[in-house]
Design an enzyme around this catalytic site. Structure first.
Site, PDB file in Angstrom:
ATOM      1  N   ARG A 140       7.552 -40.738 -14.019  1.00 61.15           N
ATOM      2  CA  ARG A 140       6.753 -41.423 -12.994  1.00 61.15           C
ATOM      3  C   ARG A 140       5.292 -41.370 -13.424  1.00 61.15           C
ATOM      4  O   ARG A 140       4.905 -40.495 -14.192  1.00 61.15           O
ATOM      5  CB  ARG A 140       6.850 -40.692 -11.638  1.00 61.15           C
ATOM      6  CG  ARG A 140       8.253 -40.543 -11.096  1.00 61.15           C
ATOM      7  CD  ARG A 140       8.607 -41.747 -10.231  1.00 61.15           C
ATOM      8  NE  ARG A 140       9.810 -41.486  -9.476  1.00 61.15           N
ATOM      9  CZ  ARG A 140      11.046 -41.630  -9.931  1.00 61.15           C
ATOM     10  NH1 ARG A 140      11.249 -41.993 -11.184  1.00 61.15           N
ATOM     11  NH2 ARG A 140      12.086 -41.391  -9.150  1.00 61.15           N
TER      12      ARG A 140
ATOM     13  N   ILE B  28      -9.605 -10.489  -1.832  1.00 64.52           N
ATOM     14  CA  ILE B  28     -10.484 -11.509  -1.246  1.00 64.52           C
ATOM     15  C   ILE B  28     -11.858 -10.936  -0.885  1.00 64.52           C
ATOM     16  O   ILE B  28     -12.767 -11.689  -0.538  1.00 64.52           O
ATOM     17  CB  ILE B  28      -9.857 -12.162   0.018  1.00 64.52           C
ATOM     18  CG1 ILE B  28      -9.686 -11.134   1.137  1.00 64.52           C
ATOM     19  CG2 ILE B  28      -8.554 -12.853  -0.310  1.00 64.52           C
ATOM     20  CD1 ILE B  28      -9.461 -11.773   2.504  1.00 64.52           C
ATOM     21  N   ASP B  29     -12.001  -9.603  -0.973  1.00 60.73           N
ATOM     22  CA  ASP B  29     -13.224  -8.993  -0.447  1.00 60.73           C
ATOM     23  C   ASP B  29     -14.452  -9.130  -1.355  1.00 60.73           C
ATOM     24  O   ASP B  29     -15.579  -9.040  -0.900  1.00 60.73           O
ATOM     25  CB  ASP B  29     -12.988  -7.500  -0.183  1.00 60.73           C
ATOM     26  CG  ASP B  29     -11.900  -7.266   0.852  1.00 60.73           C
ATOM     27  OD1 ASP B  29     -11.535  -8.227   1.548  1.00 60.73           O
ATOM     28  OD2 ASP B  29     -11.402  -6.126   0.952  1.00 60.73           O
TER      29      ASP B  29
ATOM     30  N   VAL C 125      -5.336 -15.486   8.050  1.00 58.08           N
ATOM     31  CA  VAL C 125      -5.381 -16.880   7.574  1.00 58.08           C
ATOM     32  C   VAL C 125      -6.187 -16.923   6.261  1.00 58.08           C
ATOM     33  O   VAL C 125      -5.889 -17.661   5.331  1.00 58.08           O
ATOM     34  CB  VAL C 125      -6.079 -17.765   8.636  1.00 58.08           C
ATOM     35  CG1 VAL C 125      -6.523 -19.091   8.072  1.00 58.08           C
ATOM     36  CG2 VAL C 125      -5.155 -17.963   9.835  1.00 58.08           C
TER      37      VAL C 125
ATOM     38  N   ILE D 206     -18.440 -35.585 -11.212  1.00 58.26           N
ATOM     39  CA  ILE D 206     -17.132 -34.953 -11.392  1.00 58.26           C
ATOM     40  C   ILE D 206     -16.778 -34.865 -12.884  1.00 58.26           C
ATOM     41  O   ILE D 206     -15.885 -34.137 -13.273  1.00 58.26           O
ATOM     42  CB  ILE D 206     -16.009 -35.684 -10.614  1.00 58.26           C
ATOM     43  CG1 ILE D 206     -15.702 -37.063 -11.191  1.00 58.26           C
ATOM     44  CG2 ILE D 206     -16.354 -35.797  -9.146  1.00 58.26           C
ATOM     45  CD1 ILE D 206     -14.403 -37.664 -10.640  1.00 58.26           C
TER      46      ILE D 206
ATOM     47  N   ARG E 221       0.904  -1.151   0.000  1.00 53.22           N
ATOM     48  CA  ARG E 221       0.000   0.000   0.000  1.00 53.22           C
ATOM     49  C   ARG E 221       0.940   1.197   0.000  1.00 53.22           C
ATOM     50  O   ARG E 221       1.789   1.315   0.888  1.00 53.22           O
ATOM     51  CB  ARG E 221      -0.890  -0.021   1.235  1.00 53.22           C
ATOM     52  CG  ARG E 221      -1.708  -1.327   1.339  1.00 53.22           C
ATOM     53  CD  ARG E 221      -2.881  -1.169   2.283  1.00 53.22           C
ATOM     54  NE  ARG E 221      -3.385  -2.472   2.721  1.00 53.22           N
ATOM     55  CZ  ARG E 221      -4.362  -3.142   2.102  1.00 53.22           C
ATOM     56  NH1 ARG E 221      -4.935  -2.652   1.042  1.00 53.22           N
ATOM     57  NH2 ARG E 221      -4.771  -4.301   2.584  1.00 53.22           N
ATOM     58  N   CYS E 222       0.841   2.043  -1.023  1.00 53.01           N
ATOM     59  CA  CYS E 222       1.879   3.067  -1.248  1.00 53.01           C
ATOM     60  C   CYS E 222       1.306   4.479  -1.147  1.00 53.01           C
ATOM     61  O   CYS E 222       0.481   4.887  -1.966  1.00 53.01           O
ATOM     62  CB  CYS E 222       2.484   2.817  -2.637  1.00 53.01           C
ATOM     63  SG  CYS E 222       3.467   4.168  -3.258  1.00 53.01           S
TER      64      CYS E 222
ATOM     65  N   ASP F  92     -10.108  -2.318  -5.318  1.00 54.23           N
ATOM     66  CA  ASP F  92     -10.714  -1.096  -5.856  1.00 54.23           C
ATOM     67  C   ASP F  92      -9.784   0.109  -5.736  1.00 54.23           C
ATOM     68  O   ASP F  92      -9.701   0.934  -6.648  1.00 54.23           O
ATOM     69  CB  ASP F  92     -12.071  -0.830  -5.198  1.00 54.23           C
ATOM     70  CG  ASP F  92     -11.968  -0.683  -3.690  1.00 54.23           C
ATOM     71  OD1 ASP F  92     -11.057  -1.299  -3.093  1.00 54.23           O
ATOM     72  OD2 ASP F  92     -12.801   0.020  -3.094  1.00 54.23           O
TER      73      ASP F  92
ATOM     74  N   MET G 170     -13.144 -11.603   7.376  1.00 52.53           N
ATOM     75  CA  MET G 170     -12.611 -10.403   6.705  1.00 52.53           C
ATOM     76  C   MET G 170     -13.529  -9.915   5.584  1.00 52.53           C
ATOM     77  O   MET G 170     -14.503 -10.566   5.240  1.00 52.53           O
ATOM     78  CB  MET G 170     -11.246 -10.728   6.099  1.00 52.53           C
ATOM     79  CG  MET G 170     -10.074 -10.365   6.977  1.00 52.53           C
ATOM     80  SD  MET G 170      -8.572 -10.508   5.998  1.00 52.53           S
ATOM     81  CE  MET G 170      -7.361  -9.981   7.185  1.00 52.53           C
TER      82      MET G 170
HETATM   83  N1  LIG Z   1      -7.192   7.540  -5.398  1.00 51.12           N
HETATM   84  C1  LIG Z   1      -5.977   7.008  -5.549  1.00 51.12           C
HETATM   85  N2  LIG Z   1      -5.039   7.630  -6.279  1.00 51.12           N
HETATM   86  C2  LIG Z   1      -3.825   7.106  -6.460  1.00 51.12           C
HETATM   87  N3  LIG Z   1      -3.449   5.934  -5.943  1.00 51.12           N
HETATM   88  C3  LIG Z   1      -4.338   5.257  -5.218  1.00 51.12           C
HETATM   89  C4  LIG Z   1      -5.651   5.736  -4.979  1.00 51.12           C
HETATM   90  N4  LIG Z   1      -6.296   4.840  -4.223  1.00 51.12           N
HETATM   91  C5  LIG Z   1      -5.435   3.846  -3.997  1.00 51.12           C
HETATM   92  N5  LIG Z   1      -4.268   4.072  -4.602  1.00 51.12           N
HETATM   93  C6  LIG Z   1      -3.061   3.231  -4.583  1.00 51.12           C
HETATM   94  O1  LIG Z   1      -3.440   1.870  -4.529  1.00 51.12           O
HETATM   95  C7  LIG Z   1      -2.862   1.269  -3.354  1.00 51.12           C
HETATM   96  C8  LIG Z   1      -3.744   0.163  -2.856  1.00 51.12           C
HETATM   97  O2  LIG Z   1      -5.006   0.671  -2.499  1.00 51.12           O
HETATM   98  P1  LIG Z   1      -5.808   0.070  -1.248  1.00 51.12           P
HETATM   99  O3  LIG Z   1      -4.935   0.110  -0.056  1.00 51.12           O
HETATM  100  O4  LIG Z   1      -7.108   0.783  -1.188  1.00 51.12           O
HETATM  101  O5  LIG Z   1      -5.972  -1.431  -1.604  1.00 51.12           O
HETATM  102  P2  LIG Z   1      -6.906  -2.147  -2.685  1.00 51.12           P
HETATM  103  O6  LIG Z   1      -6.275  -2.055  -4.019  1.00 51.12           O
HETATM  104  O7  LIG Z   1      -8.281  -1.596  -2.560  1.00 51.12           O
HETATM  105  O8  LIG Z   1      -6.812  -3.656  -2.234  1.00 51.12           O
HETATM  106  P3  LIG Z   1      -7.615  -4.353  -1.053  1.00 51.12           P
HETATM  107  O9  LIG Z   1      -8.886  -4.860  -1.644  1.00 51.12           O
HETATM  108  O10 LIG Z   1      -6.723  -5.394  -0.631  1.00 51.12           O
HETATM  109  O11 LIG Z   1      -7.828  -3.326   0.002  1.00 51.12           O
HETATM  110  C9  LIG Z   1      -2.710   2.438  -2.403  1.00 51.12           C
HETATM  111  O12 LIG Z   1      -1.767   2.188  -1.398  1.00 51.12           O
HETATM  112  C10 LIG Z   1      -2.260   3.526  -3.343  1.00 51.12           C
HETATM  113  O13 LIG Z   1      -0.898   3.384  -3.647  1.00 51.12           O
HETATM  114  O1  LIG Z   2      -3.489  -6.728   5.389  1.00 51.64           O
HETATM  115  P1  LIG Z   2      -3.996  -5.485   6.031  1.00 51.64           P
HETATM  116  O2  LIG Z   2      -3.284  -4.290   5.565  1.00 51.64           O
HETATM  117  O3  LIG Z   2      -4.057  -5.645   7.504  1.00 51.64           O
HETATM  118  O4  LIG Z   2      -5.505  -5.264   5.521  1.00 51.64           O
HETATM  119  C1  LIG Z   2      -6.561  -6.042   5.910  1.00 51.64           C
HETATM  120  C2  LIG Z   2      -7.664  -5.808   4.927  1.00 51.64           C
HETATM  121  O5  LIG Z   2      -7.272  -6.287   3.659  1.00 51.64           O
HETATM  122  C3  LIG Z   2      -8.193  -7.238   3.202  1.00 51.64           C
HETATM  123  O6  LIG Z   2      -7.752  -8.525   3.573  1.00 51.64           O
HETATM  124  C4  LIG Z   2      -8.310  -7.183   1.698  1.00 51.64           C
HETATM  125  O7  LIG Z   2      -8.763  -5.943   1.320  1.00 51.64           O
HETATM  126  C5  LIG Z   2      -9.486  -6.905   3.933  1.00 51.64           C
HETATM  127  O8  LIG Z   2     -10.397  -7.982   3.968  1.00 51.64           O
HETATM  128  C6  LIG Z   2      -8.958  -6.492   5.278  1.00 51.64           C
HETATM  129  O9  LIG Z   2      -9.836  -5.608   5.904  1.00 51.64           O
END
Ligand SMILES: Nc1ncnc2c1ncn2[C@@H]1O[C@H](COP(=O)(O)OP(=O)(O)OP(=O)(O)O)[C@@H](O)[C@H]1O
Ligand SMILES: O=P(O)(O)OC[C@H]1O[C@](O)(CO)[C@@H](O)[C@@H]1O
Length: 805
Positions: A689, A190-191, A326, A562, A113-114, A144, A233
């Site tokens: 094998r 996974i969500d 997990v 199956i 996450r950046c 998303d 989760m």
């Molecule tokens: N509006 C945005 N503009 C630019 N970068 C973004 C934006 N939203 C998210 N990102 C980038 O995408 C990364 C991942 O986003 P986020 O932490 O929301 O996880 P995710 O892709 O929704 O996955 P998960 O479903 O696991 O939460 C962020 O850390 C950021 O680097």
């Molecule tokens: O791995 P982290 O950063 O603790 O985030 C946990 C979140 O990421 C997810 O596993 C995937 O978005 C969510 O279900 C949960 O809320």
């Protein structure tokens, strides 16, 4: 024609073929030119946000399909952070680097996450790094947030390029080469919280983890008569607890999209009291709470709150388990491997079609099809859900989440409130119609779930559910029993056939004796659960109506085998469990082969005459090829594979090989024959094998997919039956008589059709001799299996004609 031109022609031909096979495009049907201009193009692939099982399968498919088309594929490691930081984070992918990752959970190229990427300066650095490598095609795999970021990056790209030129961070001559950025998204999370796709990559594997945990907890819970509250989760999305609620027979679920009306504490206690008043007896209660669960006012509902209510008010002994990460761990399930592979392949094709004016797209699952959707629209819809959730417009949230959520909510609520219909409690006043369920054919996981779905709907709607034990033979020997709701607890997960089954068809037992048994037992409708034998039986009973009027009752076949060889169905119940079983075995065999060094396994799988199991498990296990009956092969083809395996081990550094063979692929070219041929011809390069998986493929417990598919099919088949009986006069107490051929049908599992299909229509689509549907959808994936198995230079290589002695 020179060699170069030949290769180009072949690539373009193969790609066109490949594209036609795979593509069902929602953005329009134009068969845009696939072309040689894709040779040498650069594609960057990255994974971002929370990791998800299946991301590696997507990466593998992208690398291999990209290479097949002559592109250079680059890994961008550690998600957006790697893009911002550049340097070693951007590396060209090789064939070997994508070997042995299809099954591995998480993401081998790292995710993050950046925060930097959320700032313009971070995106500017990312753009500079991409331009340095000449990458203007990106495939983003993430949730998303990641896809929102990708969309934003694409829209901003021209201004980022201008700024880079203005600040002398790139030279002016780069402008023409990198004037726009093509982006395709894959949803890995996974969500399952992304609008537009029925399933995201990782959801099914997370369900496997949840299921394993619930199954484990169940034994201790039942022993102590304890309740368990589990936190699941999913951030603000309730898909995982909802699906797991169906597959684990949970007493109650709390999800953000559907909070209980009124005081949830009271509602929970009322629900438990009502259940026990209705006679429901359970030794345990499993309650699933989404991590984002809320009440109607938006206040969080937590596991410990639920535990307190049950302990204080219901005087129950209750424990809490938080499943946590997990759920994101462990190997990818077969479904996720297949989904991610198909999505990854489609993503590369989508990039090939991209022009500066085509909108960025996201690859989605629509029923059983892989389709492209407008990325911006999908992102906006997903954001809208969050908005609606904030406004507590829960019904609108469910609608926007997609049809899957609405359907599952309705199935869950019908299973959780099985209160016997008043008619069943006051017998004698009105005729109670009896519907019977029977298992025919080989056992398949999920058959018992169908039976549970059937009992629930019958009881709630005032019909008497009967089980016929031990198949048709059981019917003529009076092994017929009326069932209650308490009889079918824990049936959703149970493997095999708890009723007992047999491969004898109705015709083999005798239509005359069966029809009089049906009359004797006063059976007004029949649900036949099973494989091709079930279909064949329905056909025989339909024909039997000419002579035996007792057979003029509605009948529905629920495909459960199956082999996936029942006409009119996309994926029969039990098939997913079997593919998972095969994948697990192949993972183990590949590991053994890897350890031995340079070893090839020949694995025989089931499927009767149908190559579905071999093909799908071949793709999902990362095999080199799958021999099936539908695609005839000769000794030369085996020799050719042997030669390709030798080359692959020599040139690509791959240390193991895997060949799948359907049990009936060829009567002479048996598994043992292939094993011996490879042992002899490949002896200088590898050891060989063999393994015959046999009945282990049927599985011990049903996979989450088969549990849910089973429940769903049981409910829908019973709904159809009741509707048909009522059309035939069941409401008025009439004797059921129907001679219409439309009342003997097959349940359309996963075909996207709402209505069952009459057996009389399917007969024309059936190859009775081979016990197969004449057209099989999965055949279109054979080309993909080939592309993913062999490096470009080995595609279509010639058989080693002289080496067989
Ligand atoms: N509006 C945005 N503009 C630019 N970068 C973004 C934006 N939203 C998210 N990102 C980038 O995408 C990364 C991942 O986003 P986020 O932490 O929301 O996880 P995710 O892709 O929704 O996955 P998960 O479903 O696991 O939460 C962020 O850390 C950021 O680097
Ligand atoms: O791995 P982290 O950063 O603790 O985030 C946990 C979140 O990421 C997810 O596993 C995937 O978005 C969510 O279900 C949960 O809320």
């Amino acid at each position: 024609m020179n060699e170069d031109a030949l290769i180009k022609r072949r690539v373009s031909f193969e790609a066109e073929k490949f594209k036609n096979f795979l593509r069902k495009d929602s953005l329009g049907d134009d068969e845009a030119n696939i072309s040689v201009h894709w040779q040498g193009q650069k594609i960057g692939v990255f994974t971002s946000g929370g990791d998800a099982q299946g991301m590696n399968a997507a990466v593998r498919a992208i690398v291999r399909v990209g290479m097949f088309l002559g592109c250079k594929v680059f890994y961008i490691k550690e998600g957006y952070q790697g893009m911002v930081d550049g340097g070693d984070n951007i590396q060209e992918a090789t064939w070997q680097s994508s070997s042995n990752i299809i099954n591995v959970g998480g993401t081998v190229i790292g995710s993050a996450r950046c925060m930097d990427f959320k700032e313009r300066w971070g995106r500017l650095k990312a753009a500079q790094n991409l331009i340095y490598w000449g990458i203007t095609n990106l495939i983003a795999i993430g949730g998303d947030g990641s896809l929102t970021g990708a969309n934003c990056f694409r829209l901003e790209w021209p201004s980022l390029v201008r700024e880079l030129v203005d600040k002398d961070m790139i030279s002016k001559d780069k402008i023409a080469q990198c004037s726009h950025l093509n982006i395709v998204g894959l949803v890995g999370s996974i969500d399952n919280d992304f609008c537009g796709t029925d399933m995201t990559i990782g959801v099914d594997s997370a369900l496997h983890r949840i299921q394993e945990a619930v199954d484990s907890i169940m034994t201790t819970a039942v022993s102590h008569k304890r309740g368990f509250v589990l936190e699941i989760m999913g951030r603000n999305c309730g898909y995982l607890p909802l699906a797991a609620g169906i597959s684990s027979e949970a007493t109650a679920i709390f999800i953000p999209e559907d909070p209980p009306v009124g005081d949830w504490r009271q509602a929970l206690c009322d629900q438990m009291t009502e259940k026990s008043k209705s006679g429901e007896v359970r030794r345990t209660h499993i309650i699933l709470v989404a991590e984002g669960a809320i009440d109607r006012e938006g206040n969080a509902i937590k596991c410990y709150d639920v535990q307190k209510v049950l302990t204080d008010q219901m005087k129950m002994d209750v424990r809490v388990t938080v499943l946590g990460h997990v759920q994101r761990g462990g190997n990818a399930s077969a479904f996720d491997r297949l989904l991610a592979t198909r999505m990854g392949a489609e993503a590369v094709l989508a990039l090939m079609d991209a022009t500066p004016t085509t909108p960025a797209c996201v690859i989605c699952l629509d029923g059983s099809d892989i389709v492209r959707r407008h990325l911006l629209n999908a992102v906006q819809k997903t954001k809208k859900v969050v908005e609606l959730m904030g406004e507590r417009r829960f019904e609108d949230v469910v609608q926007l989440r997609g049809r899957q959520t609405a359907k599952y909510l309705s199935i869950y609520s019908s299973m959780v409130k099985v209160i016997p219909h008043p008619l069943l409690l006051t017998p004698g006043k009105k005729k109670i119609y009896r519907i019977a369920l029977i298992h025919v054919g080989h056992p398949a996981c999920g058959m018992n779930a169908v039976a549970r779905g059937f009992v629930s709907i019958c009881i709630s709607r005032g019909y008497e559910p009967l089980f016929i034990y031990n198949s048709w033979e059981g019917l003529i020997t009076h092994q017929v029993k009326k069932m209650s709701w308490n009889d079918v607890h824990h049936w959703t997960s149970a493997g095999g056939s708890l009723l007992g089954t047999s491969t004898k068809t109705a015709g083999e037992i005798g239509i005359s004796i069966l029809s009089s048994s049906l009359r004797q037992k006063d059976i007004s409708g029949l649900i036949i659960v099973g494989g091709f034998e079930a279909f064949q039986s329905a056909f025989e009973l339909l024909k039997g109506r000419e002579n035996y009027p007792e057979l003029n009752i509605p009948m529905i076949v629920v495909p459960a085998t199956i082999s996936n060889n029942v006409p009119g169905c996309y994926m029969s119940i039990g098939c997913d469990t079997a593919i998972n079983q095969i994948c697990k075995a192949c993972d183990e065999l590949k590991q053994s082969a890897f350890s031995i060094q340079k070893c090839v396994f020949v694995v025989e799988v089931g499927g009767d005459n149908c190559g579905c199991l071999a093909t799908l498990s071949g793709i999902a296990s990362g095999s080199d090829c799958a021999f099936i009956k539908e695609e005839p092969f000769t000794v030369r083809d085996i020799q050719s594979i042997c030669k390709k395996l030798m080359d692959k081990q020599e040139h690509s550094g791959v240390r193991q090989g895997l060949i799948i063979r359907n049990e009936n692929a060829n009567p002479n070219l048996t598994t043992d024959f292939i094993y011996r041929l490879l042992s002899k011809e490949g002896k200088d390069s590898f050891q060989t094998r063999q393994a015959v998986l046999g009945h282990t493929q049927e599985g011990y417990k049903a996979s989450p997919y088969d549990r849910i598919a089973g429940i769903k099919a049981g409910c829908l088949a019973t709904e159809w039956m009741i509707h048909t009986l009522e059309m035939c006069g069941a409401k008025d107490g009439a004797q059921i008589v129907t001679d219409s051929s439309s009342t003997v049908v097959v349940s359309p599992i996963a075909t996207g059709l709402n209505e069952p299909v009459p057996v009389s229509e399917l007969v024309h689509q059936t190859d009775f001799e081979n016990r197969l549907p004449k057209v099989q959808w999965w055949m279109k994936l054979r080309t993909l299996l080939d592309i993913l198995s062999w490096p470009m230079e080995q595609q279509n290589s010639k058989p080693a004609i002289n080496s067989f002695k």
